[in-house]
Design a protein around this motif. Structure first.
Motif, mmCIF file in Angstrom:
data_model
loop_
_atom_site.group_PDB
_atom_site.id
_atom_site.type_symbol
_atom_site.label_atom_id
_atom_site.label_comp_id
_atom_site.label_asym_id
_atom_site.label_seq_id
_atom_site.Cartn_x
_atom_site.Cartn_y
_atom_site.Cartn_z
ATOM 1 N N VAL A 1 19.025 6.408 16.494
ATOM 2 C CA VAL A 1 20.178 7.238 16.133
ATOM 3 C C VAL A 1 21.440 6.684 16.784
ATOM 4 C CG1 VAL A 1 21.227 9.505 16.435
ATOM 5 C CG2 VAL A 1 18.851 9.332 15.685
ATOM 6 N N ALA A 2 21.334 6.301 18.050
ATOM 7 C CA ALA A 2 22.497 5.753 18.757
ATOM 8 C C ALA A 2 22.973 4.445 18.149
ATOM 9 C CB ALA A 2 22.155 5.554 20.237
ATOM 10 N N ALA A 3 22.051 3.663 17.568
ATOM 11 C CA ALA A 3 22.412 2.369 16.986
ATOM 12 C C ALA A 3 22.611 2.437 15.479
ATOM 13 C CB ALA A 3 21.329 1.338 17.302
ATOM 14 N N ASN A 4 22.451 3.628 14.872
ATOM 15 C CA ASN A 4 22.592 3.821 13.419
ATOM 16 C C ASN A 4 21.539 3.055 12.628
ATOM 17 O OD1 ASN A 4 24.624 5.715 13.171
ATOM 18 N ND2 ASN A 4 26.253 4.195 13.238
ATOM 19 N N HIS A 5 20.313 2.992 13.142
ATOM 20 C CA HIS A 5 19.229 2.314 12.460
ATOM 21 C C HIS A 5 18.244 3.321 11.874
ATOM 22 C CE1 HIS A 5 20.033 -1.408 15.225
ATOM 23 N NE2 HIS A 5 20.895 -1.304 14.230
ATOM 24 N N VAL A 6 17.411 2.859 10.959
ATOM 25 C CA VAL A 6 16.473 3.714 10.232
ATOM 26 C C VAL A 6 15.052 3.222 10.473
ATOM 27 C CG1 VAL A 6 15.836 4.617 7.951
ATOM 28 C CG2 VAL A 6 18.218 4.060 8.448
ATOM 29 N N ILE A 7 14.119 4.158 10.580
ATOM 30 C CA ILE A 7 12.697 3.819 10.644
ATOM 31 C C ILE A 7 12.001 4.431 9.436
ATOM 32 C CG2 ILE A 7 10.534 4.060 11.924
ATOM 33 C CD1 ILE A 7 12.073 4.072 14.495
ATOM 34 N N ASP A 8 11.364 3.583 8.626
ATOM 35 C CA ASP A 8 10.545 4.026 7.490
ATOM 36 C C ASP A 8 9.079 3.872 7.851
ATOM 37 O OD1 ASP A 8 12.821 4.386 5.751
ATOM 38 O OD2 ASP A 8 12.894 2.210 5.527
ATOM 39 N N LEU A 9 8.255 4.830 7.435
ATOM 40 C CA LEU A 9 6.817 4.778 7.703
ATOM 41 C C LEU A 9 6.050 4.784 6.395
ATOM 42 C CD1 LEU A 9 6.450 7.308 10.682
ATOM 43 C CD2 LEU A 9 6.538 4.814 10.795
ATOM 44 N N PHE A 10 5.207 3.768 6.217
ATOM 45 C CA PHE A 10 4.303 3.698 5.075
ATOM 46 C C PHE A 10 2.889 3.681 5.651
ATOM 47 C CE2 PHE A 10 8.292 1.754 3.897
ATOM 48 C CZ PHE A 10 8.568 2.314 2.660
ATOM 49 N N ALA A 11 2.235 4.817 5.610
ATOM 50 C CA ALA A 11 0.918 4.973 6.229
ATOM 51 C C ALA A 11 -0.140 5.109 5.155
ATOM 52 C CB ALA A 11 0.909 6.201 7.144
ATOM 53 N N CYS A 12 -1.100 4.191 5.149
ATOM 54 C CA CYS A 12 -2.163 4.201 4.148
ATOM 55 C C CYS A 12 -3.506 4.095 4.865
ATOM 56 C CB CYS A 12 -1.990 3.047 3.169
ATOM 57 S SG CYS A 12 -0.453 3.129 2.211
ATOM 58 N N MET B 280 10.859 -1.121 8.764
ATOM 59 C CA MET B 280 9.882 -0.641 7.790
ATOM 60 C C MET B 280 8.486 -0.919 8.334
ATOM 61 S SD MET B 280 11.844 -1.918 4.332
ATOM 62 C CE MET B 280 11.489 -0.477 3.357
ATOM 63 N N ALA B 281 7.801 0.148 8.787
ATOM 64 C CA ALA B 281 6.490 0.011 9.428
ATOM 65 C C ALA B 281 5.389 0.329 8.431
ATOM 66 C CB ALA B 281 6.403 0.924 10.642
ATOM 67 N N PHE B 282 4.382 -0.556 8.360
ATOM 68 C CA PHE B 282 3.237 -0.390 7.473
ATOM 69 C C PHE B 282 2.006 -0.211 8.354
ATOM 70 C CE2 PHE B 282 6.465 -3.021 5.570
ATOM 71 C CZ PHE B 282 6.648 -2.461 4.320
ATOM 72 N N ILE B 283 1.406 0.964 8.306
ATOM 73 C CA ILE B 283 0.386 1.349 9.274
ATOM 74 C C ILE B 283 -0.900 1.709 8.541
ATOM 75 C CG2 ILE B 283 -0.153 2.953 11.141
ATOM 76 C CD1 ILE B 283 2.900 3.355 11.423
ATOM 77 N N VAL C 287 5.866 7.706 3.348
ATOM 78 C CA VAL C 287 4.860 7.659 2.298
ATOM 79 C C VAL C 287 3.493 7.712 2.973
ATOM 80 C CG1 VAL C 287 3.836 6.316 0.428
ATOM 81 C CG2 VAL C 287 6.318 6.346 0.721
ATOM 82 N N LEU C 288 2.649 8.619 2.522
ATOM 83 C CA LEU C 288 1.308 8.789 3.085
ATOM 84 C C LEU C 288 0.307 8.811 1.936
ATOM 85 C CD1 LEU C 288 -0.376 9.406 5.675
ATOM 86 C CD2 LEU C 288 -0.119 11.828 5.116
ATOM 87 N N CYS C 289 -0.653 7.885 1.971
ATOM 88 C CA CYS C 289 -1.690 7.871 0.939
ATOM 89 C C CYS C 289 -2.954 7.247 1.530
ATOM 90 C CB CYS C 289 -1.224 7.143 -0.307
ATOM 91 S SG CYS C 289 -0.779 5.417 -0.058
ATOM 92 N N ASP C 290 -3.953 7.031 0.668
ATOM 93 C CA ASP C 290 -5.262 6.592 1.154
ATOM 94 C C ASP C 290 -5.393 5.083 1.291
ATOM 95 O OD1 ASP C 290 -5.985 9.239 1.136
ATOM 96 O OD2 ASP C 290 -6.941 9.155 -0.834
ATOM 97 N N SER C 291 -4.653 4.334 0.476
ATOM 98 C CA SER C 291 -4.858 2.886 0.444
ATOM 99 C C SER C 291 -3.579 2.171 0.027
ATOM 100 C CB SER C 291 -5.987 2.559 -0.540
ATOM 101 O OG SER C 291 -6.032 1.186 -0.829
ATOM 102 N N PHE C 292 -3.416 0.942 0.529
ATOM 103 C CA PHE C 292 -2.284 0.113 0.110
ATOM 104 C C PHE C 292 -2.448 -0.377 -1.330
ATOM 105 C CE2 PHE C 292 -1.825 -0.581 4.788
ATOM 106 C CZ PHE C 292 -0.532 -0.095 4.904
ATOM 107 N N GLY C 293 -3.620 -0.194 -1.886
ATOM 108 C CA GLY C 293 -3.836 -0.582 -3.261
ATOM 109 C C GLY C 293 -3.488 0.497 -4.267
#
Length: 775
Positions: free
Chosen positions: A349-360, A297-300, A382-388
């Protein structure tokens, strides 16, 4: 007398599948002449009312083709044999079936109303799921990082206590935090300017692969394994620890987490090594839990400017790539970054793992390049303007939604599934062209795979990584029979979907959905085919095709293809007299399909105006994951009118629907807009709603807001909620979706009024200015 067609709604409720055509032409030539694609929308984990709890045994499969026993198989109760509905192979029942099965005592998978069943496989326990948090510390202001830390800390209470969590933070460099050491914060630092192979990650972290790791996730177990392989220890228990054991340590690290300390000149961007951080995260997961349910779960909070996967330089004088740069091939970082993130996605995909992106972020973050990570692995975006903003906060919380306690066999478990794979079996007359959605082809050829690929094709098995009840895949088929191969009248087409995944309890499950449909053999009479048309499903299948083709084709070519397809469909199934346009008629099964195509042409999925490359990628990523109902809202937003004249009424997406004495509720899926007309806004400003004699006005103001809340409560990602007044700036969210039937070029403007209003049928209505861009 006309024969009844399939009940579309009942099939969706019973099996979670909708077909564009529920009666298929029996030959390949006739199938191409009906224009709209032969396909279906399938939701593998849709909650089905009345479905029995997971069956506690392995399924019985055909010895010939591998299909699972289902209600459409022929059963010989005397000899205890069953005929496969796909390949007609005769199979013996196992002894424990043969002893008990009778016409009155059928197992659940043979009950006609249970064409969808789920098995809990007896192959062992995969263990609890893993969650690796990858946090960007290059936030532009302290409040942003504080809001993110607050949301992450709250999420720990939503996870199962036995779930394993890990933490990686990154800025100029990458830090992998040791969660087994509670005395003080301890981490391993990676340079942010280079990519790290899995073997290098193992070496620098001092960990061994999962084959050498002991069972269990505790720090004590990890310590007991120390000393093997030159002092290396398993990652599970050191960098990935159960919530129960590490919650205090993790919360302490998050509380002390500060912005990246490296100085940033005023004319430079932060040195953000997003690519290196994801590379380390993927390597850590590959080492710790291959073929096991896990999410990264990446928070960018900004674009990658350093190391692999960079999308823009640190120099602020250089702008991030735009649509024009991409069209002219002037985005110098785009191809290399896309190739890098595609490589990471393939490893997941080969390891059956998932990447989630939360970009604010207010700026672009590289979603165009990184989006492939979510698309291939079934991750959330998820794409939005702010983590708040509530868009992020509430959406992140809903990732961990659980089933209600009253749901038998599911109560209390998370709704998400892990390590998903889906396989399709078909009868011999059908071939699979491909799939479009959050999945990746595993390139396993089979006799029922078509030569012409659509989307992720060339296979009958796909990896889905992560999936949830709303995840929906579009599958496309073709008819294999040639013109000379007539089908018997009793012949039926059979399709079986087999979805294997890791349940949040740690058990492996297999959901099997078997559907049966009719063939139509008379090319001179297509009445049955026409009456089986599901225009909503067909519109979404066309939209996914258009979005997929837009990745490699020009926008003008896509629009021309849509126009020609609509013309051909109308010529095939409409009734009309030549040279008399007023005589053109469509049956109810086709009546609103042209309307869907009109709005699809104008939508953000095909029009690049007023959206960045990141926003376009985000919209498309959500479209190809959602079900038919939600996809239609994205294509053609819904508009409700609230007034004193009666209950709420749906109105056209047209400028004529804007009235000063009404309130409009617009639902575009990504935005929910409550729009107050000029008169209503004036009444509200004067405080009439606070007076007892105007209780009806108070109710009028509250009704759309209550309905908007109901819409947002059931949706992921959470839409942005906007309350606005006519002629105010935020009214643009509504105006951009309206059809400009009245413009400044319209005739009969009336003097004495503002230039934005015209007199029509004794009512002042809005005029839209449309010279800025041609749609």
């Amino acid at each position: 007398m006309q024969q009844a067609v399939v009940d579309i709604a009942a099939q969706d409720e019973q099996n979670g599948v909708r077909f564009s055509w529920n009666v298929w032409p029996s030959t390949r030539l006739e199938a191409t002449r009906i224009v709209a694609p032969l396909g279906c929308m399938y939701s593998p984990l849709k909650r089905i009312e009345g479905m029995p709890p997971a069956l506690p045994y392995n399924p019985i499969t055909c010895s010939g083709c591998g299909a699972v026993l289902n209600p459409y198989c022929q059963i010989d109760f005397r000899t205890k044999l069953w005929n496969c509905a796909f390949c007609m192979t005769r199979n013996h029942f196992p002894a424990y079936y043969a002893e008990n099965i009778t016409e009155q005592n059928l197992p659940a998978e043979l009950v006609p109303r249970f064409s969808t069943v789920e098995y809990e496989l007896q192959s062992g326990d995969a263990g609890p799921p893993l969650f690796l948090l990858v946090i960007d510390t290059c936030a532009s202001v302290d409040d942003e990082l504080d809001n993110l830390k607050d949301s992450v800390q709250q999420s720990l209470n939503l996870l199962p206590q036995d779930a394993l969590v890990g933490l990686i933070t990154f800025g100029t460099n990458v830090q992998v935090h040791d969660l087994s050491f509670a005395d003080c914060p301890r981490s391993v630092v990676f340079r942010g300017t280079q990519e790290y192979a899995t073997s290098k990650v193992q070496q620098l972290l001092g960990i061994v692969g999962s084959a050498n790791a002991p069972q269990g996730g505790g720090a004590q177990a990890a310590g007991q394994a120390a000393g093997g392989q030159s002092g290396r220890v398993p990652a599970i228990g050191k960098y990935l620890v159960s919530v129960e054991e590490c919650s205090f340590t993790l919360e302490s690290i998050l509380s002390d987490l500060a912005r990246d300390p490296w100085p940033v000149p005023s004319d430079k961007r932060h040195a953000r090594c997003t690519g290196a951080a994801l590379s380390v995260a993927v390597g850590l997961m590959e080492t710790s839990a291959p073929q096991r349910g896990a999410r990264i779960m990446a928070f960018i909070s900004g674009p990658a400017t350093s190391g692999p996967g960079v999308i823009v330089s640190q120099d602020k004088s250089e702008n991030i790539r735009s649509h024009v740069d991409l069209t002219k091939n002037q985005a110098k970082y785009h191809k290399a970054a896309t190739a890098f993130y595609t490589g990471l996605a393939d490893r997941c995909v080969a390891a059956n793992h998932v990447i989630d992106l939360f970009a604010c972020s207010l700026d672009q973050v590289g979603m165009l390049e990184m989006g492939v990570c979510c698309k291939k692995t079934g991750g959330s975006v998820v794409l939005c303007d702010s983590f708040g903003q509530s868009v992020f906060k509430e959406s992140f919380r809903r990732v961990f939604r659980r089933h209600d306690e009253g749901v038998q066999g599911e109560g209390g478990h998370m709704q998400m599934g892990f390590a998903g794979q889906i396989q399709i079996y078909t009868s011999r007359e059908i071939k699979i062209s491909g799939a479009i959605g959050p999945c990746s082809s595993l390139k396993r050829p089979a006799p029922n795979v078509a030569e012409v690929e659509v989307g992720e094709g060339g296979t009958s098995v796909w990896s889905m990584g992560g999936l949830d009840p709303s995840t929906t895949i579009a599958f496309y088929f073709e008819v294999a029979a040639s013109q000379t191969q007539a089908l018997p009248a009793h012949k039926r087409r059979m399709i079986q979907f087999m979805t294997q995944y890791q349940h949040s309890s740690g058990r492996y499950r297999l959901r099997v959905t078997t559907v049966c449909g009719l063939w139509h053999s008379d090319p001179n009479d297509l009445t049955m085919v026409a009456r089986s048309f599901d225009q909503e499903c067909a519109a979404v299948l066309m939209a996914r095709l258009a979005v997929h083709r837009a990745e490699t084709e020009e926008q003008s070519d896509i629009l021309r293809w849509l126009d020609r397809s609509l013309i051909r469909l109308g010529a095939k199934f409409a009734s009309y007299r030549k040279d008399e346009p007023s005589s053109f008629r469509l049956t109810p099964e086709f009546s609103i399909f042209p309307q869907f195509m009109f709005h699809l042409r104008r939508s953000q999925f095909l029009q690049l105006f007023n959206s960045s490359p990141d926003e376009s990628t985000y919209y498309k990523s959500v479209l190809v994951k959602e079900n038919v109902v939600h996809s239609l809202v994205m294509i053609q937003p819904s508009l409700l009118c609230y007034s004193f004249n009666g209950p709420p009424q749906p109105v056209l997406l047209d400028a004529a629907s804007v009235r000063p004495d009404c309130i409009l509720l617009l639902d575009t899926f990504f935005h929910v807009v409550v729009f107050h007309g000029e008169t209503v806004a004036a009444w509200r400003a004067q405080g009439y709603q606070d007076q007892e004699e105007h209780v009806n006005f108070r109710s009028l103001l509250a009704a759309p807001q209550a309905d908007a809340q109901l819409i947002m409560d059931a949706r992921f990602p959470v839409p942005r909620y906007i309350v606005c007044d006519q002629h105010k700036s935020e009214a643009r969210f509504l105006m951009a979706k309206l059809n400009p039937s009245i413009t400044h070029n319209s005739t009969n403007p009336s003097a004495g009024r503002a230039p934005h209003t015209f007199l029509s049928s004794n009512n002042w209505i809005l005029c839209l200015r449309t010279d800025d861009v041609s749609l």
